[in-house]
Design a protein around this motif. Structure first.
Motif, mmCIF file in Angstrom:
data_model
loop_
_atom_site.group_PDB
_atom_site.id
_atom_site.type_symbol
_atom_site.label_atom_id
_atom_site.label_comp_id
_atom_site.label_asym_id
_atom_site.label_seq_id
_atom_site.Cartn_x
_atom_site.Cartn_y
_atom_site.Cartn_z
ATOM 1 N N LYS A 149 -16.360 31.219 -4.900
ATOM 2 C CA LYS A 149 -16.302 31.285 -6.049
ATOM 3 C C LYS A 149 -14.920 31.192 -6.473
ATOM 4 N N LEU A 150 -14.760 30.215 -7.387
ATOM 5 C CA LEU A 150 -13.332 29.935 -8.147
ATOM 6 C C LEU A 150 -12.875 31.108 -8.644
ATOM 7 N N SER A 151 -11.515 31.022 -9.084
ATOM 8 C CA SER A 151 -10.672 32.120 -9.646
ATOM 9 C C SER A 151 -11.077 32.508 -11.118
ATOM 10 N N ARG A 152 -10.708 33.589 -11.707
ATOM 11 C CA ARG A 152 -10.978 33.755 -12.987
ATOM 12 C C ARG A 152 -10.481 32.766 -13.884
ATOM 13 N N ASN A 153 -9.343 32.258 -13.636
ATOM 14 C CA ASN A 153 -9.133 31.339 -14.785
ATOM 15 C C ASN A 153 -9.969 29.968 -14.870
ATOM 16 N N LEU A 154 -10.853 30.014 -13.650
ATOM 17 C CA LEU A 154 -11.780 28.734 -13.699
ATOM 18 C C LEU A 154 -13.300 29.320 -13.745
ATOM 19 N N TYR A 155 -13.335 30.544 -14.459
ATOM 20 C CA TYR A 155 -14.583 31.193 -14.795
ATOM 21 C C TYR A 155 -15.381 31.479 -13.715
ATOM 22 N N ARG A 156 -14.855 31.812 -12.483
ATOM 23 C CA ARG A 156 -15.450 32.374 -11.424
ATOM 24 C C ARG A 156 -16.771 31.351 -10.973
#
Length: 252
Positions: free
Chosen positions: A171-178
């Protein structure tokens, strides 16, 4: 005419065999069907340090880690190193006899809709860099019922060899909307003794790893040495499930 009739079936061209799906197609299908078998976990910890006979004021940290969902009730396996800063702190301290105490004040499983489900750590295995957490209830902080998407069951005959293609779910980070993600790679080595491990390139701690047929191979963790994390390895699914069963039994 009769001879031609009898020969007709022999002269009919055979239909081409159905082409097996490629690894890319298998992984895309798996991502479409099980995008949330890997999830973000957050932990708020209070760290207390004692070194050289001196105690430092406790400090609070909020940590996030990826984890693999193992059961319908939300049992999640994570890399302990990602939510326990003990090894990282001790590696920077020179005074012998230094101690680090980590207490968890809040643990949550982050759901795809952005809500949080309160959870608790039920087992930590520092030798294998594994930790397991279990939701306190089947509801998020707003009181709404939640559903967990589990990792597909491991195939008993799923084994890989060096240079086999694999993929790590993430899962990508929060700034990439997970956003759910795929990280393709290869098996660099297979370790059989004293414990089975797969050494996979481009893997992510806490995430599940799959072979080219979509079989779940295991969870990525750190190989620990003298209490410190070293190389990333994949612990086989059978070992993860065995320890998870022990964790659930102890939590009752």
């Amino acid at each position: 005419a009769l001879a031609a009739l009898l020969l007709a079936p022999l002269l009919t061209p055979a239909l081409p065999a159905e082409k097996a799906p490629s690894a890319t197609e298998v992984w895309r299908t798996l991502l479409k069907e099980r995008p949330d078998c890997v999830t973000w976990v957050s932990a708020t910890v209070k760290v207390e340090i004692n070194t050289g006979g001196r105690s430092y004021p406790p400090r609070e940290e909020k940590l996030e880690a990826l984890g693999t969902v193992l059961s319908d009730e939300g049992l999640v396996a994570i890399s302990l190193t990602k939510v326990d800063p003990t090894a990282s702190i001790l590696s920077r301290m020179r005074s012998p006899g230094s101690t680090v105490n980590v207490n968890y004040s809040e643990v949550n499983v982050l759901m795809p809709d952005g809500s949080e489900v309160p959870a608790r750590l039920i087992l930590k295995d520092s030798d294998l860099d594994l930790a397991f957490l279990l939701p306190l209830t089947g509801k998020n902080e707003g009181g709404e019922a939640v559903t967990f998407q589990t990792v597909p069951n491991a195939a008993s005959d799923a084994r890989v060899e060096p240079l086999d293609e694999v993929v790590t779910f993430g899962k990508l980070s929060r700034n990439l909307y997970r956003q759910s993600s795929l990280l393709p790679g290869r098996v660099n080595a297979v370790i059989r003794k004293p414990r089975d491990y797969y050494v996979v390139d481009r893997s992510v701690p806490g995430s599940p790893v799959f072979d080219d047929a979509g079989n779940w191979l295991g969870v990525c963790v750190y190989k620990m040495a003298s209490g410190r994390p070293t190389t990333l390895v994949t612990l086989p699914a059978s070992d993860v499930l065995e320890i998870a069963a022990q964790a659930k039994e102890r939590s009752r």
